[in-house]
Design an enzyme around this catalytic site. Sequence first.
Site, PDB file in Angstrom:
ATOM      1  N   ASP A   2      54.818  47.738  20.836  1.00  0.00           N
ATOM      2  CA  ASP A   2      54.871  48.242  19.470  1.00  0.00           C
ATOM      3  C   ASP A   2      55.614  47.265  18.553  1.00  0.00           C
ATOM      4  O   ASP A   2      56.586  46.635  18.979  1.00  0.00           O
ATOM      5  CB  ASP A   2      55.584  49.596  19.465  1.00  0.00           C
ATOM      6  CG  ASP A   2      55.329  50.366  18.184  1.00  0.00           C
ATOM      7  OD1 ASP A   2      54.393  49.998  17.448  1.00  0.00           O
ATOM      8  OD2 ASP A   2      56.071  51.317  17.921  1.00  0.00           O
ATOM      9  N   HIS A  19      48.962  41.332  15.437  1.00  0.00           N
ATOM     10  CA  HIS A  19      48.310  41.630  16.718  1.00  0.00           C
ATOM     11  C   HIS A  19      47.940  40.333  17.446  1.00  0.00           C
ATOM     12  O   HIS A  19      48.024  40.264  18.667  1.00  0.00           O
ATOM     13  CB  HIS A  19      47.053  42.477  16.496  1.00  0.00           C
ATOM     14  CG  HIS A  19      47.342  43.830  15.904  1.00  0.00           C
ATOM     15  ND1 HIS A  19      48.353  44.634  16.372  1.00  0.00           N
ATOM     16  CD2 HIS A  19      46.769  44.518  14.873  1.00  0.00           C
ATOM     17  CE1 HIS A  19      48.380  45.767  15.670  1.00  0.00           C
ATOM     18  NE2 HIS A  19      47.437  45.707  14.743  1.00  0.00           N
ATOM     19  N   LEU A 113      49.079  39.986  40.908  1.00  0.00           N
ATOM     20  CA  LEU A 113      49.618  40.927  39.908  1.00  0.00           C
ATOM     21  C   LEU A 113      48.475  41.786  39.392  1.00  0.00           C
ATOM     22  O   LEU A 113      47.435  41.261  38.970  1.00  0.00           O
ATOM     23  CB  LEU A 113      50.245  40.146  38.740  1.00  0.00           C
ATOM     24  CG  LEU A 113      50.610  40.943  37.490  1.00  0.00           C
ATOM     25  CD1 LEU A 113      51.739  41.931  37.769  1.00  0.00           C
ATOM     26  CD2 LEU A 113      51.022  40.013  36.343  1.00  0.00           C
TER      27      LEU A 113
HETATM   28  C1  IPE Z   1      51.002  47.284  18.046  1.00  0.00           C
HETATM   29  O1  IPE Z   1      51.963  47.495  17.099  1.00  0.00           O
HETATM   30  C2  IPE Z   1      50.386  48.522  18.635  1.00  0.00           C
HETATM   31  C3  IPE Z   1      48.902  48.542  18.588  1.00  0.00           C
HETATM   32  C4  IPE Z   1      48.242  49.625  18.269  1.00  0.00           C
HETATM   33  C5  IPE Z   1      48.118  47.362  18.919  1.00  0.00           C
HETATM   34  P1  IPE Z   1      51.746  48.322  15.744  1.00  0.00           P
HETATM   35  O2  IPE Z   1      50.457  47.937  15.139  1.00  0.00           O
HETATM   36  O3  IPE Z   1      51.931  49.769  16.040  1.00  0.00           O
HETATM   37  O4  IPE Z   1      52.941  47.764  14.866  1.00  0.00           O
HETATM   38  P2  IPE Z   1      53.880  48.571  13.850  1.00  0.00           P
HETATM   39  O5  IPE Z   1      54.441  49.745  14.601  1.00  0.00           O
HETATM   40  O6  IPE Z   1      53.034  48.961  12.693  1.00  0.00           O
HETATM   41  O7  IPE Z   1      54.929  47.567  13.507  1.00  0.00           O
HETATM   42 MG    MG Z   2      53.508  51.069  15.902  1.00  0.00          MG
END
Ligand code: IPE
Ligand code: MG
Length: 229
Positions: A2, A19, A113
């Site tokens: 996140d 991302h 892994l």
């Molecule tokens: C990545 O972080 C999670 C995914 C859904 C790929 P976020 O996109 O939730 O990032 P924030 O929480 O808005 O910073």
């Molecule tokens: Mg998020």
Amino acid sequence: MDGNGRWAARRFLPRVAGHKVGVDALRACVRHCGDIGVKVLTVFAFSSENWNRPADEVSGLMELLALALSREVPQLKAEGVRIHFIGDRTGLAPKVLNGLAAAEAVTAGNERLILNICFNYGGRWDIAQAAARLAAQGCAITEQSLSGAMALAHVPDPDLVIRTGGEQRVSNFLLWQSAYSEFYFSDKLWPEFDAAALGEAIDAFAQRERRFGKTSEQVLQDGAARKAA
Ligand code: IPE
Ligand code: MG
């Protein structure tokens, strides 16, 4: 994983740029796990609820997945990583589905892994699909049969669950499997979560006493008995 969106926003970049850097962080994390002997890594890449995000972000994430797979899978194969995709495949575009199937097939012979990528996944979805499958087969629903019918039946329950990005909630991840997991919350945004940060999480995990419902005295006695044996 996140915090990608906030990482990008702080740099005045579009969320998808966050991302993209998140893929780099994941690559480093997978490599480090392989190096230190972690046998199973399960990551939450896209939740059942993430479809509710703006359409351009959803399509950006789908494209990024397809691109990342085509770029990363050969190297992952060479590093002994076996990929599994965990989640609901209905509703995914054919291009994405082909990418998932190819990544699984190409790495199927690996065992250094196991990398489980939860995509279009939700913990509640998993419990419900397992129960529905057992019911359709006329099987009794027990803790054991449910565990065996769930999408992560091929791996043990996680020892450690890490959430980055400063949020302290589970957000529908591994609801069934994390019953006795240790939780670790990091304020680092996912793109900044590097090998050192992973090491800190594992060090914190190593300090925890896992009692599985027993008392501290019992745990110490069990440990002493194991050492003597
Ligand atoms: C990545 O972080 C999670 C995914 C859904 C790929 P976020 O996109 O939730 O990032 P924030 O929480 O808005 O910073
Ligand atoms: Mg998020």
